[in-house]
Write a protein that holds these residues in place. Structure first.
Motif, mmCIF file in Angstrom:
data_model
loop_
_atom_site.group_PDB
_atom_site.id
_atom_site.type_symbol
_atom_site.label_atom_id
_atom_site.label_comp_id
_atom_site.label_asym_id
_atom_site.label_seq_id
_atom_site.Cartn_x
_atom_site.Cartn_y
_atom_site.Cartn_z
ATOM 1 N N PRO A 136 0.851 -1.244 0.083
ATOM 2 C CA PRO A 136 0.110 0.278 0.025
ATOM 3 C C PRO A 136 0.655 0.997 0.390
ATOM 4 N N PRO A 137 0.180 2.572 -0.425
ATOM 5 C CA PRO A 137 1.491 3.546 -0.100
ATOM 6 C C PRO A 137 1.474 4.374 0.938
ATOM 7 N N ILE A 138 2.270 4.683 1.144
ATOM 8 C CA ILE A 138 2.801 5.246 2.661
ATOM 9 C C ILE A 138 2.677 6.528 2.391
ATOM 10 N N TYR A 139 3.390 6.863 3.393
ATOM 11 C CA TYR A 139 3.174 9.222 4.377
ATOM 12 C C TYR A 139 5.015 9.055 4.028
ATOM 13 N N GLN A 140 4.890 10.492 4.163
ATOM 14 C CA GLN A 140 6.096 10.931 4.369
ATOM 15 C C GLN A 140 6.175 11.450 5.865
ATOM 16 N N VAL A 141 5.892 11.009 6.529
ATOM 17 C CA VAL A 141 5.419 11.517 8.478
ATOM 18 C C VAL A 141 6.110 10.246 8.751
ATOM 19 N N GLY A 142 6.434 10.065 10.231
ATOM 20 C CA GLY A 142 6.140 9.664 11.003
ATOM 21 C C GLY A 142 8.191 8.812 11.541
ATOM 22 N N PHE A 143 8.303 7.741 10.955
ATOM 23 C CA PHE A 143 9.103 6.647 10.903
ATOM 24 C C PHE A 143 9.192 7.772 9.459
ATOM 25 N N ALA A 144 8.874 7.460 8.299
ATOM 26 C CA ALA A 144 8.984 8.251 7.052
ATOM 27 C C ALA A 144 8.781 9.550 6.988
ATOM 28 N N ALA A 145 9.495 10.516 7.814
ATOM 29 C CA ALA A 145 9.305 11.706 7.686
ATOM 30 C C ALA A 145 10.890 12.004 6.703
ATOM 31 N N THR A 146 11.710 11.435 7.311
ATOM 32 C CA THR A 146 13.280 11.051 6.956
ATOM 33 C C THR A 146 13.823 10.317 6.028
ATOM 34 N N GLY A 147 14.962 9.829 4.982
ATOM 35 C CA GLY A 147 15.265 9.353 4.298
ATOM 36 C C GLY A 147 14.310 8.721 3.447
ATOM 37 N N PHE A 148 12.901 8.851 3.452
ATOM 38 C CA PHE A 148 12.344 8.367 2.007
ATOM 39 C C PHE A 148 11.576 9.813 1.499
ATOM 40 N N ASP A 149 12.816 10.581 1.035
ATOM 41 C CA ASP A 149 11.963 12.346 0.179
ATOM 42 C C ASP A 149 11.266 11.270 -1.369
ATOM 43 N N GLY A 150 10.449 11.847 -1.694
ATOM 44 C CA GLY A 150 9.329 11.792 -3.029
ATOM 45 C C GLY A 150 8.866 10.310 -2.607
ATOM 46 N N ALA A 151 9.204 9.704 -1.560
ATOM 47 C CA ALA A 151 8.377 8.028 -1.553
ATOM 48 C C ALA A 151 7.105 8.169 -1.562
ATOM 49 N N GLU A 152 6.026 8.896 -0.916
ATOM 50 C CA GLU A 152 4.792 9.593 -0.862
ATOM 51 C C GLU A 152 3.903 8.873 -2.315
ATOM 52 N N GLU A 153 4.837 9.454 -2.707
ATOM 53 C CA GLU A 153 4.340 9.539 -4.555
ATOM 54 C C GLU A 153 4.893 8.283 -5.284
ATOM 55 N N LYS A 154 6.128 7.869 -5.322
ATOM 56 C CA LYS A 154 6.715 6.981 -5.890
ATOM 57 C C LYS A 154 5.244 5.761 -5.331
ATOM 58 N N SER A 155 5.134 5.905 -4.037
ATOM 59 C CA SER A 155 4.202 3.971 -3.306
ATOM 60 C C SER A 155 3.560 4.712 -4.363
ATOM 61 N N LYS A 156 2.457 5.929 -4.712
ATOM 62 C CA LYS A 156 1.067 5.802 -5.006
ATOM 63 C C LYS A 156 1.385 5.024 -6.644
ATOM 64 N N GLN A 157 2.493 5.518 -6.923
ATOM 65 C CA GLN A 157 2.660 4.844 -8.293
ATOM 66 C C GLN A 157 3.101 2.806 -8.505
ATOM 67 N N PHE A 158 2.974 2.831 -7.694
ATOM 68 C CA PHE A 158 3.256 1.281 -7.708
ATOM 69 C C PHE A 158 2.330 0.502 -7.920
ATOM 70 N N ALA A 159 1.572 0.721 -8.114
ATOM 71 C CA ALA A 159 0.037 -0.194 -8.622
ATOM 72 C C ALA A 159 0.170 -0.492 -10.139
ATOM 73 N N GLU A 160 0.558 0.517 -10.794
ATOM 74 C CA GLU A 160 0.045 0.163 -12.059
ATOM 75 C C GLU A 160 1.543 -0.973 -12.370
ATOM 76 N N HIS A 161 2.315 -0.394 -11.830
ATOM 77 C CA HIS A 161 3.970 -1.004 -12.215
ATOM 78 C C HIS A 161 3.749 -2.265 -12.147
ATOM 79 N N PHE A 162 3.089 -2.488 -10.873
ATOM 80 C CA PHE A 162 3.973 -4.264 -10.296
ATOM 81 C C PHE A 162 2.487 -5.234 -10.776
ATOM 82 N N GLU A 163 1.334 -4.711 -11.125
ATOM 83 C CA GLU A 163 0.231 -5.324 -12.055
ATOM 84 C C GLU A 163 0.766 -5.597 -13.501
ATOM 85 N N GLN A 164 1.551 -4.223 -14.239
ATOM 86 C CA GLN A 164 1.791 -4.516 -15.857
ATOM 87 C C GLN A 164 2.771 -5.990 -14.968
ATOM 88 N N ARG A 165 4.135 -5.633 -14.066
ATOM 89 C CA ARG A 165 4.786 -7.154 -14.209
ATOM 90 C C ARG A 165 3.874 -8.611 -14.185
#
Length: 211
Positions: A136-165
């Motif tokens: 599932p998508p993540i949020y860039q807060v708390g645990f993921a507030a640092t070290g995950f720059d741009g990760a929230e948006e990338k995680s929202k893109q997962f579904a289309e790519h994983f389904e294609q694979r």
């Protein structure tokens, strides 16, 4: 393993392991989604929890990295000889220093599917079924507030790519984001009500594999 007993290998990261957001530590065995899934299966099936906090797909790392999924997957398959494999990895690949796109990460997950397929071709067709799960998508807060720059948006893109694979490889595909949400306060892990939701949603999607 007793004769006639079948197994489902669940290969994942901390959300498979059962990490508790905000508090830390691990949910009791009976609260983990793998245990809840096992309760729904016929009596001749067991679920093997192979979750590890910090695990990545591993295609971009040395196989000697202790958190490399690809580095450990083959020995794991050899050890358990599962009938069904469920793979849910990719969240830890979102870490900034790895500099991976959503597509890159889906390709990493695909390498695990390919390894399971290769293993099956040389071990009497087992695992007979492989299930690729998009985290599932993540949020860039708390645990993921640092070290995950741009990760929230990338995680929202997962579904289309994983389904294609999954379509390319001919394996089953499930989007975990249809059943669960990451903690809006901590960013990555699942609150106590989520494992049960995920186990139920997963079971409904793959229950035909256990008939």
């Amino acid at each position: 393993m007793k004769s006639g007993l079948n197994s489902v290998l669940c290969f994942g990261d901390s959300n498979t392991w059962g990490y508790i957001p905000l508090v830390g530590g691990r949910y009791p065995v009976e609260q983990r989604w793998t245990s809840l899934l096992e309760q729904m299966l016929p009596d001749n099936w067991r679920v093997i929890n192979e979750g590890l906090p910090g695990r990545t797909t591993g295609f971009h790392e040395s196989i000697h990295n202790p958190h490399s999924g690809l580095g450990y997957f083959l020995p794991c398959l050899e050890k358990h000889q599962p009938d069904v494999v469920v793979i849910m990895l990719g969240t830890n690949d979102l870490q900034s220093h790895l500099e991976l796109s959503a597509q890159d990460i889906s390709l990493g997950a695909a390498q695990l599917v390919k390894q399971a397929q290769h293993f099956a071709n040389h071990h009497n067709g087992k695992p007979t079924d492989i299930v690729l799960i998009c985290p599932p998508p993540i949020y860039q807060v708390g645990f993921a507030a640092t070290g995950f720059d741009g990760a929230e948006e990338k995680s929202k893109q997962f579904a289309e790519h994983f389904e294609q694979r999954a379509q390319e490889l001919g394996c089953y595909y499930i989007n975990a984001g249809e059943f669960v949400t990451s903690s809006p306060d901590e960013g990555v892990h699942w609150h106590q009500d989520q494992p049960a939701k995920f186990a139920q949603g997963l079971f409904e999607q793959i229950k035909h594999l256990f008939i």
